[in-house]
Design an enzyme around this catalytic site. Sequence first.
Site, PDB file in Angstrom:
ATOM      1  N   HIS A   1      -6.084   3.991   0.301  1.00  0.00           N
ATOM      2  CA  HIS A   1      -6.039   3.719   1.738  1.00  0.00           C
ATOM      3  C   HIS A   1      -5.797   2.238   1.999  1.00  0.00           C
ATOM      4  O   HIS A   1      -5.932   1.400   1.112  1.00  0.00           O
ATOM      5  CB  HIS A   1      -7.340   4.165   2.396  1.00  0.00           C
ATOM      6  CG  HIS A   1      -7.462   5.656   2.542  1.00  0.00           C
ATOM      7  ND1 HIS A   1      -7.881   6.473   1.506  1.00  0.00           N
ATOM      8  CD2 HIS A   1      -7.190   6.484   3.594  1.00  0.00           C
ATOM      9  CE1 HIS A   1      -7.864   7.728   1.918  1.00  0.00           C
ATOM     10  NE2 HIS A   1      -7.453   7.783   3.177  1.00  0.00           N
TER      11      HIS A   1
ATOM     12  N   LYS B   1     -10.140  -0.133   5.708  1.00  0.00           N
ATOM     13  CA  LYS B   1     -11.081   1.002   5.689  1.00  0.00           C
ATOM     14  C   LYS B   1     -12.440   0.500   5.177  1.00  0.00           C
ATOM     15  O   LYS B   1     -12.500  -0.200   4.170  1.00  0.00           O
ATOM     16  CB  LYS B   1     -10.527   2.095   4.774  1.00  0.00           C
ATOM     17  CG  LYS B   1     -11.337   3.375   4.781  1.00  0.00           C
ATOM     18  CD  LYS B   1     -10.590   4.480   4.031  1.00  0.00           C
ATOM     19  CE  LYS B   1     -11.415   5.758   3.951  1.00  0.00           C
ATOM     20  NZ  LYS B   1     -11.715   6.337   5.276  1.00  0.00           N
TER      21      LYS B   1
END
Lengths: 250, 250, 250, 250
Positions: B134, B138
């Site tokens: 990701h 995040k």
Amino acid sequence: MTTRVAVLGAQGRMGSTSVTALEAAEGLEVVAQVDVGDPIERVTEQEADVALVFTTPDVALEQVLWCVEQGVHVVVGTSGFDGDRLRAVREAVEQRTDVSVLVVPNFSIGAVLLMRFAATAAPFFESVEIIEMHHPAKVDAPSGTAVRTAELVAAARAEAGSDPVPDATTTDPEGARGAKVDGITVHAVRSRGFVASQEVLLGGEGEILSLRHDSSTRESFMPGVVTAVRHVADRPGVTVGLDAVLGLDA
Amino acid sequence: MTTRVAVLGAQGRMGSTSVTALEAAEGLEVVAQVDVGDPIERVTEQEADVALVFTTPDVALEQVLWCVEQGVHVVVGTSGFDGDRLRAVREAVEQRTDVSVLVVPNFSIGAVLLMRFAATAAPFFESVEIIEMHHPAKVDAPSGTAVRTAELVAAARAEAGSDPVPDATTTDPEGARGAKVDGITVHAVRSRGFVASQEVLLGGEGEILSLRHDSSTRESFMPGVVTAVRHVADRPGVTVGLDAVLGLDA
Amino acid sequence: MTTRVAVLGAQGRMGSTSVTALEAAEGLEVVAQVDVGDPIERVTEQEADVALVFTTPDVALEQVLWCVEQGVHVVVGTSGFDGDRLRAVREAVEQRTDVSVLVVPNFSIGAVLLMRFAATAAPFFESVEIIEMHHPAKVDAPSGTAVRTAELVAAARAEAGSDPVPDATTTDPEGARGAKVDGITVHAVRSRGFVASQEVLLGGEGEILSLRHDSSTRESFMPGVVTAVRHVADRPGVTVGLDAVLGLDA
Amino acid sequence: MTTRVAVLGAQGRMGSTSVTALEAAEGLEVVAQVDVGDPIERVTEQEADVALVFTTPDVALEQVLWCVEQGVHVVVGTSGFDGDRLRAVREAVEQRTDVSVLVVPNFSIGAVLLMRFAATAAPFFESVEIIEMHHPAKVDAPSGTAVRTAELVAAARAEAGSDPVPDATTTDPEGARGAKVDGITVHAVRSRGFVASQEVLLGGEGEILSLRHDSSTRESFMPGVVTAVRHVADRPGVTVGLDAVLGLDA
């Protein structure tokens, strides 16, 4: 209860690797190994429940028919066992409904799962292309597995009423190794360092799902061989493909 | 027959992208867009068949209950709609058995298929590990989708009686981003250039099956949104998960 | 002119594979194979130009020093040949300036190139993470090659004045196999089906550069062995690393 | 010292993204934005040090020549700026030796590094194949970047005296999207979900080195744009390619 197994073509590469794998598997015992020059009667003398056949197509047919007649279940691992050979076996099994024959074109569970997953996913994506990668000594392109995968993908899309895969290409004067199979483009890579690999790319707006299988040794087929031998007796009649014994169609 | 859709939270990112996608989809019409300050009565005034809800969890619960009471089917896209909220909706639906509610934690069909395929394949391989990738903004690791995938994989292996994943590691003094979830190792990569990606590696002797999903834009959720809205009415009661409307359980 | 090669530790796995590879290489001839119990004098009796050493660290040190004294060039393939052992060899070579010693921690040209490319590219990207994948019998994590790669990447970024790799993670309660090495996260996958693989992910806004090396057999080291033996004599003194003889520093 | 930049074609997609990126970069200031209908004299009125040109090829040539005459350094980002146009600029620069022109066919640093790495590695491996992946609206195959990569790989192998890539294919009746460029096979994938990706596979016995670049947004070109603008003045004369200003040729 131990299942007694006879291996036909026991000294070939798949045969000998299978003997080792079967002997290591719980509940299975190799009771007969038959190769060129050995009497096939060993199969029945040793009271084998299942014969695993890796001999050449012509010898294989004769052996399979003999086993069926004797009431021995058969797993056929010989390549190219289809068409007339398959028909002959089906006829023989109609006479012996207590016997099961499982013909396995591909013993790789990973490759079989990849094909299923590709077909399941195909209708949910706009685009599908396949890249298969093999060693440079392979003479044919694309690989049989990739062609089969493309056919399954195309069939799943047809059934779901999917649109054709989009492609605006107007200039592509030369072409590369591969083929378009039922509308699905298959790219064939030939490079030292690969044994047998295949990747299915499924693309939608803003996403790619890629399913890939890399196989590097004959040992990767052994879980498939063991599963086939264990479950051949569960399916009466003639069955083609490992899928049937993977318990996926609950 | 056209299905009339109301979008709640129509000006948020998922809401506005969904309005565009629903309007482009055959057989669907967006008849009401409701956002902060707008009266929810628009849903019934415009005779919507389905309400698609992307508002915040607390507002969402009230809205869902209101829609159920009015006899409007609901697709819930609000994140974190579980526990008490889900129970409250189930109770409400028991009073209105003609209404369907579909709660969708993940609208990505690709991600949902990946989880299913991983769980199906897991018992056939000795090893399974997960890598999720990701963007570096995040804050939590591993991702919720990866944890869910690991749980599904672990459950499938437990049901099949699989051995634990082999691991001889004795020296690993520091550890990296990620976790071991129910025995399945999940690695969490955080790098600029990724939006949301996940790869499941399944390994056996001489082979690797890798299943990977890369998502780069919100548009990748739209086929899931459209499918949910189209099929919510087919499943009476409260259903959780997109799987149920993908037609995979034939 | 043929280069005459002696292989020490000729019956070990790397030694025996190297004998085969050296005999197949143009311009090289294996004139002596020495293993446990064999007299090392064979090296000089057979007038070897180069000794290739794959014996255990302690035996190796003695053998290397003896070869240097005899004026025979040496390629050291023994693992863990560093620290005191390396110092001892450097001192010996100071007395015999006509002799070259090349110590090679990693004979894989692919792995060596990957490390170089990763270090070259690292300053141009915001993010770098490393994923190494090995068989589940490996006891240490992360792998030595991955740690070395991370160190090279970190050093290249430090020299270029790069910012730290961005990472907003605040919740990561458990951790997975791997480590953070000089600020670079290294993930360690252990799965059946891998031998030795490594991937370096370099991420920038809207892009990922990924550099990956998969090694599946000992044969993959042979081009490195042959290159080392061919070029050891070109570099007087003691040299560490295959890079030096790949002709990359034009 | 701040470098003053004029952007020509400032309202196009690359132009406008570049204005944002240049304004965010330390030491750079956008002092003029010129688009259709705007007088080019703004460049000199605002005392720009560097002009960044993204206009169409014919307009671009005129503008570049005018800038050179005025003593303004130029970065040319217009596609297809080669052949006669490049010759005209070279002639103009011979008269103004204090001016630098940098023509950049590809602003992606990642793509440029990938090409360099592929060419460096190519002579060390038996096999090289290229897979490029683009969106399905692309009309030509293979991509220009892939063709250029194949040419560089082939040239590096020719210089090193490498053997042809091995390929035993005898049956390949149909072919797929792509081409063989100077002996290097290039596969062209067209799928929704890709923007611009390229992978170079280098294979040797028992190993694969794969170098892959995925680009998903125009922002990925911005580090290259900023670097070009910053360093154009360092290289007198006309230079083609971003490589020259990446500081790789120490």
